[in-house]
Write an enzyme that holds these catalytic residues in place. Structure first.
Site, PDB file in Angstrom:
ATOM      1  N   LYS A  57       9.905 -14.028 -44.995  1.00 18.05           N
ATOM      2  CA  LYS A  57       9.663 -15.131 -44.046  1.00 18.05           C
ATOM      3  C   LYS A  57      10.812 -16.134 -44.037  1.00 18.05           C
ATOM      4  CE  LYS A  57       5.630 -13.171 -43.794  1.00 18.05           C
ATOM      5  NZ  LYS A  57       5.366 -12.156 -42.763  1.00 18.05           N
ATOM      6  N   TYR A  77      -6.583  -5.465 -44.785  1.00 18.14           N
ATOM      7  CA  TYR A  77      -5.552  -6.408 -45.199  1.00 18.14           C
ATOM      8  C   TYR A  77      -5.959  -7.149 -46.475  1.00 18.14           C
ATOM      9  CZ  TYR A  77      -2.525 -10.483 -45.208  1.00 18.14           C
ATOM     10  OH  TYR A  77      -1.641 -11.461 -45.583  1.00 18.14           O
ATOM     11  N   TYR A 129       1.510  -6.357 -49.532  1.00  9.94           N
ATOM     12  CA  TYR A 129       2.538  -5.842 -48.628  1.00  9.94           C
ATOM     13  C   TYR A 129       3.403  -4.757 -49.276  1.00  9.94           C
ATOM     14  CZ  TYR A 129       1.528  -9.886 -45.638  1.00  9.94           C
ATOM     15  OH  TYR A 129       0.913 -10.809 -44.844  1.00  9.94           O
TER      16      TYR A 129
END
Length: 340
Positions: A59, A273, A299
């Site tokens: 990010k 998720y 992830y």
């Protein structure tokens, strides 16, 4: 298509959060452990978890452009949204602190966990340390509605607000990984090797989209990137990734790509998720013991497990080089203590 070594991107607003290119390491110790199962495929890893800013992660690259755009627009406040353990929220809070503007985080309960480690440790602890104002939503509460209602209230109070999309995944945010593609191609020259595939996790699609756009703009094939979906279904993730990639290519003034250039695998997401899989947990231990490198269960571990599965199934040419981009998320390990 003519191959270029540089993107026409320097005219776009950006703040600096990286200290140069992130390192690429050859995982030869892991290769030794796995032996013949790899069929001679050589595994390299690009350490975007090694970014020095605020715990690192993918990010950061997106926020260079997103925060640059917000500052260029005169904003004094940013609002970001995500789950309780959002890496993007943590890094947005840190980036806002770095440039001296206010940050509000709208965090939803999107993972079926309510233990104390998940609710209070990991990224959410760091959000508070970085000084963000937190809004914790009830399960099922609509985050988008809350964000825009909150932005309206802040605007009425005289604030200039930038709403940053989930995961930093917009056409502007994807430019961060277009620049990363530039880094990777430069590293190929420096290391005198060529990567058959670049392998990554795919949550909100901006990382894959940026790499695909950058490679295409630089004259390489966008399908050099293969991602493993950890959030959405494969078809929906492909649609989102293509939309973001073409948005980034529009900003770069380059030709668009078609859906056949987007390579996504949806087989390693597990139950959903943020819900760890057995293979992901095994891979965390494997890489930690072989290389001293930490993956996260949301992830990178799911994607790394997917990559090893593909190698064992012969998806890549024997003796070829593959590059796994480590997207960070290490603080999330502390939120999953009970899984270990």
């Amino acid at each position: 298509m003519k191959t270029s070594t540089r993107l026409d991107i320097d005219h776009l607003p950006r703040i600096s959060l990286l200290d140069g290119p992130t390192p690429i390491q050859h995982l030869w110790r892991l290769e030794t452990r796995l032996g013949k199962a790899l069929a001679g495929v050589r595994i390299y890893i690009k350490r975007d978890d090694h970014i020095l800013f605020a715990g690192g992660g993918n990010k950061v690259r997106k926020l260079e452009f997103l925060m640059g755009a917000a500052l260029a627009d005169g904003c004094d406040t940013v609002i970001a949204t995500g789950g309780l353990q959002s890496n993007h929220a943590r890094l947005t809070a840190a980036a806002a602190a770095r440039v001296g503007i206010d940050c509000e985080l709208v965090l939803g309960r999107v993972v079926p966990r309510e233990d104390i480690e998940y609710e209070q440790n990991g990224n959410i602890l760091l959000d508070k340390i970085f000084g963000a104002k937190l809004h914790i939503l009830d399960r099922g509460q609509n985050a988008s509605d809350f964000v825009y209602e909150r932005a309206g209230k802040l605007a009425q109070a005289g604030k200039k607000v930038a709403v940053i999309p989930m995961g930093g995944s917009s056409a502007i945010g994807a430019l961060g990984y277009a620049r990363c593609a530039e880094e990777i191609l430069a590293a190929e020259i420096e290391l005198d090797i060529q990567f058959e595939k670049i392998l990554i996790p795919n949550g909100s699609s901006g990382t894959h989209a940026g790499l695909a756009a950058g490679l295409s703009a630089l004259g390489r094939s966008a399908d050099m990137v293969r991602s493993y979906s950890v959030l959405g279904e494969e078809e929906a993730t492909t649609t989102t990734t293509l939309l973001l990639a073409n948005g980034a290519l529009d900003l770069l003034g380059c030709d668009r790509i078609r859906s056949c250039a987007i390579d996504i695998c949806g087989e390693h997401r597990g139950a959903g998720y943020g819900i760890p899989t057995d293979e992901a947990m095994d891979v965390i231990g494997l890489l930690a013991k072989a290389e001293g490198i930490l993956l996260d269960p949301v992830y990178s571990a799911k994607a790394f497990a997917g990559m090893l599965h593909d190698i064992r199934q012969g998806a890549f040419k024997p003796g070829s080089n593959v590059l796994f981009v480590h997207t960070g998320g290490t603080p999330g390990l502390y939120a999953y203590r009970s899984e270990f």
